[in-house]
Design a protein around this motif. Structure first.
Motif, PDB file in Angstrom:
ATOM      1  N   THR A 176       0.839  -1.190   0.000  1.00 16.32           N
ATOM      2  CA  THR A 176       0.000   0.000   0.000  1.00 16.32           C
ATOM      3  C   THR A 176       0.877   1.245   0.000  1.00 16.32           C
ATOM      4  O   THR A 176       2.042   1.211   0.400  1.00 16.32           O
ATOM      5  CB  THR A 176      -0.906   0.036   1.237  1.00 16.32           C
ATOM      6  OG1 THR A 176      -0.095   0.172   2.408  1.00 16.32           O
ATOM      7  CG2 THR A 176      -1.748  -1.235   1.336  1.00 16.32           C
ATOM      8  N   SER A 177       0.295   2.338  -0.454  1.00 12.71           N
ATOM      9  CA  SER A 177       1.046   3.586  -0.484  1.00 12.71           C
ATOM     10  C   SER A 177       1.426   4.026   0.932  1.00 12.71           C
ATOM     11  O   SER A 177       2.520   4.545   1.149  1.00 12.71           O
ATOM     12  CB  SER A 177       0.229   4.680  -1.170  1.00 12.71           C
ATOM     13  OG  SER A 177      -1.021   4.863  -0.522  1.00 12.71           O
ATOM     14  N   LEU A 178       0.538   3.793   1.910  1.00  9.23           N
ATOM     15  CA  LEU A 178       0.858   4.169   3.274  1.00  9.23           C
ATOM     16  C   LEU A 178       2.062   3.387   3.792  1.00  9.23           C
ATOM     17  O   LEU A 178       2.963   3.953   4.415  1.00  9.23           O
ATOM     18  CB  LEU A 178      -0.349   3.924   4.190  1.00  9.23           C
ATOM     19  CG  LEU A 178      -0.114   4.185   5.682  1.00  9.23           C
ATOM     20  CD1 LEU A 178       0.248   5.646   5.926  1.00  9.23           C
ATOM     21  CD2 LEU A 178      -1.344   3.793   6.505  1.00  9.23           C
ATOM     22  N   SER A 179       2.080   2.077   3.513  1.00 12.12           N
ATOM     23  CA  SER A 179       3.201   1.256   3.955  1.00 12.12           C
ATOM     24  C   SER A 179       4.497   1.706   3.291  1.00 12.12           C
ATOM     25  O   SER A 179       5.554   1.770   3.930  1.00 12.12           O
ATOM     26  CB  SER A 179       2.926  -0.210   3.634  1.00 12.12           C
ATOM     27  OG  SER A 179       4.030  -1.020   3.981  1.00 12.12           O
ATOM     28  N   TYR A 180       4.418   2.040   2.009  1.00 10.40           N
ATOM     29  CA  TYR A 180       5.605   2.492   1.283  1.00 10.40           C
ATOM     30  C   TYR A 180       6.123   3.816   1.855  1.00 10.40           C
ATOM     31  O   TYR A 180       7.323   3.987   2.097  1.00 10.40           O
ATOM     32  CB  TYR A 180       5.281   2.652  -0.193  1.00 10.40           C
ATOM     33  CG  TYR A 180       6.362   3.350  -0.984  1.00 10.40           C
ATOM     34  CD1 TYR A 180       7.601   2.749  -1.184  1.00 10.40           C
ATOM     35  CD2 TYR A 180       6.151   4.627  -1.504  1.00 10.40           C
ATOM     36  CE1 TYR A 180       8.606   3.397  -1.889  1.00 10.40           C
ATOM     37  CE2 TYR A 180       7.144   5.278  -2.214  1.00 10.40           C
ATOM     38  CZ  TYR A 180       8.369   4.661  -2.403  1.00 10.40           C
ATOM     39  OH  TYR A 180       9.351   5.310  -3.098  1.00 10.40           O
ATOM     40  N   LEU A 181       5.195   4.756   2.068  1.00  9.33           N
ATOM     41  CA  LEU A 181       5.603   6.050   2.591  1.00  9.33           C
ATOM     42  C   LEU A 181       6.144   5.930   4.015  1.00  9.33           C
ATOM     43  O   LEU A 181       7.073   6.643   4.407  1.00  9.33           O
ATOM     44  CB  LEU A 181       4.418   7.023   2.544  1.00  9.33           C
ATOM     45  CG  LEU A 181       3.939   7.401   1.136  1.00  9.33           C
ATOM     46  CD1 LEU A 181       2.662   8.211   1.199  1.00  9.33           C
ATOM     47  CD2 LEU A 181       5.020   8.168   0.383  1.00  9.33           C
ATOM     48  N   LEU A 234      10.768   5.823   8.011  1.00  3.02           N
ATOM     49  CA  LEU A 234      11.306   5.166   9.202  1.00  3.02           C
ATOM     50  C   LEU A 234      12.362   4.098   8.956  1.00  3.02           C
ATOM     51  O   LEU A 234      12.968   3.618   9.919  1.00  3.02           O
ATOM     52  CB  LEU A 234      10.152   4.538   9.994  1.00  3.02           C
ATOM     53  CG  LEU A 234       9.098   5.525  10.517  1.00  3.02           C
ATOM     54  CD1 LEU A 234       7.938   4.771  11.138  1.00  3.02           C
ATOM     55  CD2 LEU A 234       9.713   6.481  11.522  1.00  3.02           C
ATOM     56  N   ASP A 235      12.584   3.693   7.726  1.00  3.98           N
ATOM     57  CA  ASP A 235      13.545   2.616   7.472  1.00  3.98           C
ATOM     58  C   ASP A 235      14.969   3.160   7.540  1.00  3.98           C
ATOM     59  O   ASP A 235      15.476   3.766   6.589  1.00  3.98           O
ATOM     60  CB  ASP A 235      13.278   1.985   6.108  1.00  3.98           C
ATOM     61  CG  ASP A 235      14.129   0.739   5.865  1.00  3.98           C
ATOM     62  OD1 ASP A 235      15.026   0.459   6.680  1.00  3.98           O
ATOM     63  OD2 ASP A 235      13.893   0.052   4.849  1.00  3.98           O
ATOM     64  N   ALA A 236      15.629   2.909   8.658  1.00  2.00           N
ATOM     65  CA  ALA A 236      16.981   3.446   8.853  1.00  2.00           C
ATOM     66  C   ALA A 236      18.019   2.728   8.014  1.00  2.00           C
ATOM     67  O   ALA A 236      19.145   3.223   7.860  1.00  2.00           O
ATOM     68  CB  ALA A 236      17.366   3.353  10.330  1.00  2.00           C
ATOM     69  N   THR A 237      17.672   1.561   7.466  1.00  2.00           N
ATOM     70  CA  THR A 237      18.647   0.791   6.687  1.00  2.00           C
ATOM     71  C   THR A 237      18.740   1.259   5.248  1.00  2.00           C
ATOM     72  O   THR A 237      19.650   0.840   4.531  1.00  2.00           O
ATOM     73  CB  THR A 237      18.283  -0.701   6.710  1.00  2.00           C
ATOM     74  OG1 THR A 237      17.021  -0.902   6.033  1.00  2.00           O
ATOM     75  CG2 THR A 237      18.162  -1.218   8.139  1.00  2.00           C
ATOM     76  N   ARG A 238      17.803   2.099   4.803  1.00  2.00           N
ATOM     77  CA  ARG A 238      17.794   2.562   3.411  1.00  2.00           C
ATOM     78  C   ARG A 238      18.264   3.997   3.334  1.00  2.00           C
ATOM     79  O   ARG A 238      17.737   4.882   4.001  1.00  2.00           O
ATOM     80  CB  ARG A 238      16.384   2.456   2.808  1.00  2.00           C
ATOM     81  CG  ARG A 238      15.838   1.041   2.682  1.00  2.00           C
ATOM     82  CD  ARG A 238      16.685   0.206   1.738  1.00  2.00           C
ATOM     83  NE  ARG A 238      16.688   0.726   0.390  1.00  2.00           N
ATOM     84  CZ  ARG A 238      15.836   0.337  -0.554  1.00  2.00           C
ATOM     85  NH1 ARG A 238      14.907  -0.573  -0.276  1.00  2.00           N
ATOM     86  NH2 ARG A 238      15.912   0.823  -1.771  1.00  2.00           N
ATOM     87  N   SER A 239      19.262   4.226   2.500  1.00  2.00           N
ATOM     88  CA  SER A 239      19.750   5.578   2.288  1.00  2.00           C
ATOM     89  C   SER A 239      18.639   6.437   1.688  1.00  2.00           C
ATOM     90  O   SER A 239      17.923   5.998   0.791  1.00  2.00           O
ATOM     91  CB  SER A 239      20.960   5.550   1.350  1.00  2.00           C
ATOM     92  OG  SER A 239      21.397   6.847   1.058  1.00  2.00           O
ATOM     93  N   GLY A 240      18.488   7.659   2.186  1.00  2.00           N
ATOM     94  CA  GLY A 240      17.502   8.577   1.640  1.00  2.00           C
ATOM     95  C   GLY A 240      16.241   8.709   2.457  1.00  2.00           C
ATOM     96  O   GLY A 240      15.470   9.647   2.249  1.00  2.00           O
ATOM     97  N   THR A 241      15.996   7.775   3.384  1.00  2.00           N
ATOM     98  CA  THR A 241      14.809   7.902   4.221  1.00  2.00           C
ATOM     99  C   THR A 241      15.014   9.019   5.240  1.00  2.00           C
ATOM    100  O   THR A 241      16.144   9.436   5.514  1.00  2.00           O
ATOM    101  CB  THR A 241      14.503   6.596   4.970  1.00  2.00           C
ATOM    102  OG1 THR A 241      15.568   6.327   5.899  1.00  2.00           O
ATOM    103  CG2 THR A 241      14.363   5.427   4.000  1.00  2.00           C
ATOM    104  N   VAL A 242      13.905   9.482   5.808  1.00  2.00           N
ATOM    105  CA  VAL A 242      14.000  10.541   6.816  1.00  2.00           C
ATOM    106  C   VAL A 242      14.818  10.074   8.006  1.00  2.00           C
ATOM    107  O   VAL A 242      15.675  10.801   8.528  1.00  2.00           O
ATOM    108  CB  VAL A 242      12.594  10.979   7.260  1.00  2.00           C
ATOM    109  CG1 VAL A 242      12.691  12.000   8.395  1.00  2.00           C
ATOM    110  CG2 VAL A 242      11.817  11.581   6.084  1.00  2.00           C
ATOM    111  N   GLN A 243      14.581   8.830   8.469  1.00  2.57           N
ATOM    112  CA  GLN A 243      15.325   8.307   9.608  1.00  2.57           C
ATOM    113  C   GLN A 243      16.814   8.222   9.306  1.00  2.57           C
ATOM    114  O   GLN A 243      17.651   8.594  10.145  1.00  2.57           O
ATOM    115  CB  GLN A 243      14.801   6.924   9.980  1.00  2.57           C
ATOM    116  CG  GLN A 243      15.534   6.255  11.138  1.00  2.57           C
ATOM    117  CD  GLN A 243      15.238   6.891  12.469  1.00  2.57           C
ATOM    118  OE1 GLN A 243      14.175   6.686  13.032  1.00  2.57           O
ATOM    119  NE2 GLN A 243      16.182   7.668  12.997  1.00  2.57           N
TER     120      GLN A 243
END
Length: 836
Positions: A577-582, A587-596
């Motif tokens: 879902t778009s909510l899950s993706y957003l 919050l995903d600290a393991t992925r470069s580019g996320t807010v976290q």
């Protein structure tokens, strides 16, 4: 006991009842309050348990907000834990204690000079040679060097406790690279707010003057006639367990905090890399352990030290404080021999007692220790060895194993009579609890005397049955107040010598500092820009998720694709879902580019330049991290979370903008912000405004872009007033690319970037940024409305900004090549070379 304070009722009476028979406490006795404790006792009773719990929570909050931490990521970094009830020392008691500390520091200074000089104490067997030579703190490479000042031991620290008779007793000395004075000041700042009424009403000896004296003492240690001397604080880096304290101490002293990468050895001297200049360093306040200080002569695998530092100290081109090798004084095996050393060197008896200690290198002492193994504290003489053991806590098998180790290497061990230690009250959920108390004192040598921080840093054990009082075991800090009826004494300022005129100091920053400031700015802007974009796209998704095939749903798909493109976080997964993706994009600290991820990188970069930032920075970063960490996994609303994230990021932006002087530090930070905003805006415009779409879909997409770029209100007002384009696409290109008055436009970023680069004195890069600005300003808006032209222009500009960033890095951020150790073909001699 003061008549104003009764222990018949209230929390103190309950506390006294918890003390064991014959216990020595810092606040109460069997008959009432200790001398000088009336005001504190009244305050504790007045607050009651509820008030004390609130004070404890407030102290915890302040420590977290100010970023006061202890520990490493590996061992578990934690906020500095402070108990709100201070420990009070009367003026007469402190004066007596200070006299004993001064004598002890003077003695240790003379011992240190002798051990690395004439070695009279060893030749006359006042101190057994094996005791010193077998200690890992005795650095043979520094033999005969000697510091250029009047004192070899500039900083002297000691841990003390009260014995069963209530007398202050020295538990151990800290001379290697003593930590704690910064923590003492941080603790005082917090307790003065938590217990503000008591603090204001109590005549206290203030702490600030000590740090002024500390500054003068370090400058006095300079071997050079240069005025003012260049002093730096050498830190292992933000990975050190006392990283906060090192940075805070640097700000208190007014000296730069440096890592090994910031320093180079050239012509036998230590130099600070300051922009495009090198500046000679006169004094190094060392917080790197001796073994890691010089990879050329000591540990060849060290990345924390400076190759050739010992040789530079030997040649008197730099002074190291404390000297490399001062850790030999931390040897507990010296304790039974210091009384004789005091008589030999000072002609005096020691004023401060020490626990009875037996060095196992002597046969009679070894026999005594082995016979009482179950009653003594057994310590290795080197701190790098095994931890101390409490004989009464060992099993019979463990004692047998320990006895075998002592027999095999007797010189490496000593036994010590255990100390009862006094207690101090600690606020717990169930009331006040007595915990063992240790006081660490700090002195600095200046004008042929030692000056001490009033009180020092108090620590209490982590638990009621915990014997060891150590930060490693979770000890709590105590503010230590010294009662003083005298007016506050100013610190000792150093008279500037007129041997030479003051020299012009370089204003540049080291590449490491510049790099971290730049990327702190970039990641802060990336976090804010990403949060704004996600907030807009989440709003679109929420409105259009159930309207498949509508213009709104199609616009949402375009914006979701833009999220993946701009943030590089990956596309939405099949069935997701778009909510899950957003949510993942936040919050995903393991992925470069996320807010976290961006928030983590901001914090990491800030930790490298902590000494340059306002203390308020840490409360904002702490709140940002708490906001992201405390979000429930099942929360179905992202808008409140993103609003809170943006609030913290805007607060950070405001603190930095309003607290930093417009010098090179600001220029690198702001340049990072400008570079990131320009590139993110160009990437977003290129992904959303250059495609062929239905007019209704395109208008919605453009509206979303204007909202993400904080320009939708300006677009609507200009369109309504007839002062701007009515077509959304034209307005978006004008506002976000060409408008030099809009702080969100790419042109604005280019011109501000040029201003930052001029502030750095980098005219070549500034000219490049101005060239990009001219290219944007000269672009024709009508031509840019053609999708192919706009796409090509945006791509070209993005490449230009990337080129500018690369040039900036090449000019200002080049680090030294990592060193690697090699062994020569002639033996095991270490060699240190550069290489990648």
């Amino acid at each position: 006991m003061s008549a104003a304070v009764s222990l018949d009722t209230g929390i103190l009476e309950g506390y006294r009842a918890r003390l064991g028979a014959g216990a020595v406490d810092e606040l109460v006795t069997e008959s009432g309050l200790r001398a000088d404790q009336a005001a504190l006792g009244a305050a504790v009773d007045a607050l009651g348990l509820a008030g004390l719990r609130a004070a404890r929570a407030e102290a915890r909050t302040f420590a977290s907000d100010e970023g006061v931490t202890y520990g490493t990521e590996r061992s578990g970094s934690r906020s500095w834990a402070i108990d709100p009830i201070p420990v009070l020392l009367g003026a007469a008691e402190w004066k007596s204690l200070e006299k004993g500390l001064r004598q002890r520091a003077t003695l240790l200074d003379l011992v240190l000079s002798d051990l690395y000089g004439e070695r009279t104490l060893l030749r006359r067997r006042v101190i057994p040679p094996q005791l010193v030579l077998a200690h890992d703190g005795y650095i043979r490479q520094t033999d005969g060097i000697g510091a250029p000042g009047r004192r070899q031991l500039v900083v002297a620290a000691a841990d003390l406790g009260r014995d069963a008779g209530g007398n202050w007793t020295v538990i151990s000395d800290r001379t290697q690279a003593p930590s704690g004075p910064g923590y003492a000041m941080a603790t005082r700042r917090i307790i003065s707010r938590v217990m503000s009424g008591l603090h204001r009403g109590t005549p206290l000896a203030r702490l600030r003057g000590f740090f002024q004296t500390f500054t003068a003492a370090l400058q006095d240690a300079s071997p050079s006639a240069t005025e003012p001397p260049r002093v730096v604080l050498l830190t292992p880096g933000p990975g050190s367990e006392t990283a906060f304290e090192q940075a805070y101490l640097a700000t208190l002293l007014g000296f730069p905090l440096v890592e090994a990468d910031d320093l180079v050895m050239h012509r036998g001297m230590v130099w600070l890399r300051a922009g495009d200049r090198l500046e000679q360093v006169d004094v190094i306040l060392r917080r790197v352990d001796a073994a890691y200080s010089d990879p050329l002569e000591l540990r060849g695998d060290s990345q924390l030290g400076i190759p050739g530092l010992i040789e530079a100290a030997r040649n008197r081109s730099v002074a190291v404080v404390n000297p490399i090798g001062a850790g030999v004084l931390e040897n507990p095996g010296l304790v039974p021999h210091l009384a004789a050393a005091a008589r030999a060197l000072l002609g005096e008896d020691l004023l401060l007692p020490m626990p009875a200690t037996w060095w196992c290198g002597e046969a009679s002492a070894r026999s005594h220790v082995l016979a009482r193994l179950d009653q003594l504290v057994i310590k290795p003489i080197s701190r790098g060895g095994d931890l101390r053991r409490y004989g009464w806590q060992l099993t019979a098998g463990e004692r047998a194993d320990l006895a075998a180790q002592i027999e095999a290497e007797p010189w490496a061990w000593c036994g010590q009579e255990p100390m009862q230690l006094s207690t101090a009250p600690v606020v717990t959920r169930d009331g006040l609890e007595p915990r063992r108390f240790v006081l660490r004192t700090f002195g600095v040598a200046h004008d042929d005397d030692y000056h001490f921080l009033p009180g020092g840093l108090g620590r209490v054990a982590a638990g009621v049955n915990e014997y060891t009082v150590s930060n490693f075991s979770g000890a709590l800090a105590k503010d230590v107040w010294v009662i003083s009826a005298e007016a506050e004494k100013p610190g000792i300022a150093r008279d500037r010598s007129l041997r030479q005129p003051p020299i012009d100091r370089a204003a540049g920053l080291s590449p490491r500092v510049a790099d971290n400031l730049y990327w702190m700015g970039r990641y802060a802007e990336r976090a804010e820009g990403t949060a704004r974009l996600l907030k807009v796209v989440d709003d679109f998704a929420e409105d259009n998720s159930s309207r498949t095939g509508t213009p709104g749903a199609q616009a949402t798909e375009v914006l979701l694709d833009a999220v993946a493109w701009v943030t590089v976080t990956g596309s939405i997964r099949a069935g997701e879902t778009s909510l899950s993706y957003l949510r993942r994009a936040v919050l995903d600290a393991t992925r470069s580019g996320t807010v976290q991820h961006c928030a983590n990188q901001v914090t990491n970069a800030a930790q490298h330049v902590r000494d340059l930032l306002s203390v308020d920075t840490w409360s904002v970063l702490g709140r940002l991290q708490q906001t992201l960490a405390n979000t429930p996994d099942d929360k179905d609303q992202l808008q409140p979370l993103l609003a809170d994230v943006l609030e913290s990021l805007l607060a950070l932006d405001g603190i930095l903008a309003q607290s930093m002087v417009r010098d090179e530090s600001w220029a690198f930070l702001d340049a990072g912000c400008r570079m990131e905003r320009a590139q993110m805006t160009l990437s977003l415009l290129g992904r959303t405004l250059t495609g062929e779409r239905d007019r209704a879909v395109n208008d919605l997409v453009v509206e979303g872009v204007l909202r993400a770029g904080e320009s939708i209100i300006t677009h609507r007002r200009r369109a309504a007033a007839g002062t701007g384009p009515t077509m959304a696409l034209e307005s978006a290109v004008d506002l976000l690319l060409l408008d030099r008055q809009n702080p969100r436009s790419v042109l604005y970023q280019a011109e501000q970037l040029a201003s930052d680069l001029r502030l750095l004195g980098d005219e070549a890069s500034a000219a490049g940024a101005l060239g990009v600005a001219r290219q944007i300003a000269e672009a024709d808006l009508d031509e840019l409305l053609r999708p192919a032209v706009l796409a090509a222009t945006l791509a070209s500009l993005e490449q230009e900004f990337r080129r500018l960033s690369s040039e900036l890095a090449a000019r200002h951020f080049v680090r030294q090549a990592p060193r690697r150790a090699q062994t020569s073909g002639w033996g095991s001699q270490w060699q240190v070379t550069g290489g990648r």
